[in-house]
Enzyme design. Structure first.
Site, PDB file in Angstrom:
ATOM      1  N   ARG A 106       0.846  -1.203   0.000  1.00 13.04           N
ATOM      2  CA  ARG A 106       0.000   0.000   0.000  1.00 13.04           C
ATOM      3  C   ARG A 106       0.879   1.251   0.000  1.00 13.04           C
ATOM      4  O   ARG A 106       1.491   1.584   1.006  1.00 13.04           O
ATOM      5  CB  ARG A 106      -0.930   0.023   1.217  1.00 13.04           C
ATOM      6  CG  ARG A 106      -1.747   1.318   1.294  1.00 13.04           C
ATOM      7  CD  ARG A 106      -2.975   1.211   2.181  1.00 13.04           C
ATOM      8  NE  ARG A 106      -2.681   1.061   3.590  1.00 13.04           N
ATOM      9  CZ  ARG A 106      -3.590   1.160   4.564  1.00 13.04           C
ATOM     10  NH1 ARG A 106      -4.851   1.423   4.260  1.00 13.04           N
ATOM     11  NH2 ARG A 106      -3.246   0.977   5.812  1.00 13.04           N
ATOM     12  N   ASP A 123      -3.611   2.211  14.216  1.00  8.35           N
ATOM     13  CA  ASP A 123      -2.783   2.938  13.261  1.00  8.35           C
ATOM     14  C   ASP A 123      -3.349   4.340  13.101  1.00  8.35           C
ATOM     15  O   ASP A 123      -4.172   4.780  13.927  1.00  8.35           O
ATOM     16  CB  ASP A 123      -2.665   2.191  11.932  1.00  8.35           C
ATOM     17  CG  ASP A 123      -3.997   2.046  11.199  1.00  8.35           C
ATOM     18  OD1 ASP A 123      -4.999   2.670  11.607  1.00  8.35           O
ATOM     19  OD2 ASP A 123      -4.041   1.319  10.190  1.00  8.35           O
TER      20      ASP A 123
END
Length: 535
Positions: free
Chosen positions: A168, A451
């Protein structure tokens, strides 16, 4: 002292003198490649970011998003499908995600999951060492040579059988501020994608897999078109067969939810499906509609995947994907099992099972987990509900009909804001920002792997409550800047008492408090915390 190093005509690296320049990653040829990407595509990227600002002004003026009239022909055309799924992406029952450090890469690739998404975005603090060392680690992982020895002397190495690797890159809105091309900051997306693709595409093909990606924070199909053009350019430049790249788009913004089919269409020869998230999606709703006096959200624990607007979004995603022969990927199970508390595990794992049962019976083809211990649980559920089939694309979900109003109806019946909920957002945001400012982008907090998405939803809810004239706790107390500051003072002291100086670096904790105050108390809603600070 900051120094500037010219590495290639037109490209300048700005790093601390003591930093590793990573000569194996930042080769002359690799720099030539990312320079070409920048010069070819950066002006379009910047124009699309300006379009985001223009779209935001229209929303602020009361113009709601809706399904596009200009692309209705694409949605109504039943003939087009995405390209056939590569053999090693046919089964994606369980995907595990995390940053690109050596230990995480090895453990995740060895976890028994079908896919590992190595993350340069939400779970990776964007320090120079993190970003470039991550590329170095991926080069070794692709070649099977990655190994790690802990400070205690424990050895880690890759198993012969391991998860398929996906990467990603950062979203279009983020720059790699350590690298300038022709006097302008390089796109973080092009930096992350370009280096990984340049160094690994041919080796991946030799390994009988391919360069596979997750695409983050897209807001419309034109941003997907830009990615598709980048893919076409990159493949041609390196002599890679067209269509080798495959990308799964995270539908994690409210605007992208109205253009799912168009996004698949733009990427159709490179598509690997769509993914449904939670925190980023809710965060985007607050970000886009924060000026609406009627936008009200309760404690985030009450904003579940089963509330009506989230249900509409996920149902539409599955239907859209399967209509076009693409895979629909479910959201994250963030639980980190406790080694000491069996009661916590029993309660949390029951919720994980319930969530994965819902996803698999709704038609999702796979799901995300944050910890290797959850891989067997998710695998068992998807294996059972998919009857051993690699995916369930044949379930077209023709009975699903989702309107614009359903996607935009954010009412949660009986939702309340509690003091515990406010304090929890402050507590988790402070702990996470402390970690992020210390250079760690994924951290376990209260048995959940957190996160940037967690910090974003936490600070967004706090901003919404502090600035909403009708936001009150369930006991009737108005939520004001002063109340937020009082709770933040108390939570900061509580964190200092709970954790030793070895666990919490207090200089970063102080910066975390300053950053959170800026994000919550600012009159204007700050777009992304990752654009407010960083190494």
């Amino acid at each position: 002292m900051m120094i500037k190093n010219s590495l290639h005509p037109g490209i300048v690296l700005q790093v601390e003198q003591s930093s590793n320049h990573f000569d194996d990653v930042l080769t002359t040829e690799a720099l030539e490649f990312i320079t070409k990407l920048h010069r070819t595509f950066n002006s379009r990227r910047l124009a699309l970011l300006q379009d985001r600002d223009r779209r935001q002004k229209l929303i602020n003026q009361g113009k709601d998003p809706s399904f596009l009239e200009t692309t209705e022909n694409i949605r109504k055309n039943p003939s087009w499908k995405v390209a056939a799924i590569p053999s090693d992406l046919q089964k994606r029952w369980v995907e595990i995600t995390g940053p690109t450090d050596k230990k995480m890469l090895i453990n995740a690739l060895n976890s028994g999951a079908d896919i590992y998404m190595a993350d340069f975005e939400d779970s990776n603090a964007p320090t120079w060492n993190n970003m470039v060392e991550g590329q170095q680690n991926l080069i070794e992982a692709v070649r099977g040579t990655l190994h790690y020895k802990s400070s205690e002397g424990k050895e880690y190495q890759l198993n012969p059988q391991r998860a398929v690797l996906m990467v990603r890159p950062r979203g279009w809105h983020l720059d790699e501020k350590h690298v300038q091309v022709d006097g302008h900051a390089l796109s973080g997306s092009l930096f992350d994608f370009g280096l990984y693709f340049f160094h690994n595409a041919k080796q991946l093909i030799q390994n009988e897999t391919g360069p596979y990606f997750y695409l983050a924070k897209l807001e419309n199909h034109l941003e997907a078109r830009l990615w598709n053009d980048v893919f076409l350019f990159a493949q041609e430049e390196l002599g890679i067969p067209r269509g080798t790249i495959r990308a799964t788009v995270l539908i994690e913004t409210i605007l992208a939810a109205f253009e799912m089919e168009e996004i698949l269409y733009e990427l159709r020869e490179h598509s690997a499906g769509l993914n449904a998230g939670r925190w980023d999606y809710i965060f985007s709703i607050i970000k886009k509609f924060h000026e609406r006096s009627d936008l009200f959200f309760p404690d985030r624990s009450e904003i579940t995947m089963t509330v009506p607007f989230m249900r509409a979004y996920t149902e539409l995603l599955v239907q859209t994907c399967h209509k076009r022969s693409a895979q629909a990927m479910g959201g994250m199970a963030a639980f980190v099992p406790s080694r000491k508390n069996k009661e916590i595990n029993e309660i949390a794992l029951a919720k994980v099972r319930e969530d994965k049962e819902r996803e698999s019976t709704d038609g999702f083809d796979g799901t995300w987990v944050a910890h290797p211990d959850l891989v067997p649980i998710a695998r068992e559920i998807f294996a059972k509900n998919l009857n051993g089939k690699p995916n369930q694309i044949e379930r077209k979900r023709g009975e699903v009909h989702v309107s614009s109003n359903e996607l935009l109806n954010f009412h949660i019946h009986g939702g309340k804001i509690t003091e515990i909920g406010v304090r929890k957002n402050i507590h988790i945001a402070l702990l996470y920002l402390n970690s992020w400012l210390s250079g760690t982008g994924a951290v376990a907090i209260d048995n959940l792997m957190e996160d940037v998405a967690t910090a974003e939803i936490s600070r967004a809810l706090l901003w919404l409550w502090v600035h909403h004239p009708k936001a009150k706790l369930d006991n009737g107390i108005q939520i004001t800047p002063e109340l937020y500051s009082l709770y933040a003072d108390e939570e900061l002291e509580r964190i200092k008492e709970l954790f030793s100086s070895e666990t919490i670096q207090h200089q970063h904790l102080s910066r975390a408090r300053q950053l959170l105050d800026r994000l919550v108390l600012s009159k204007e809603f700050p777009n992304f915390l990752t654009q407010n600070t960083g190494e």
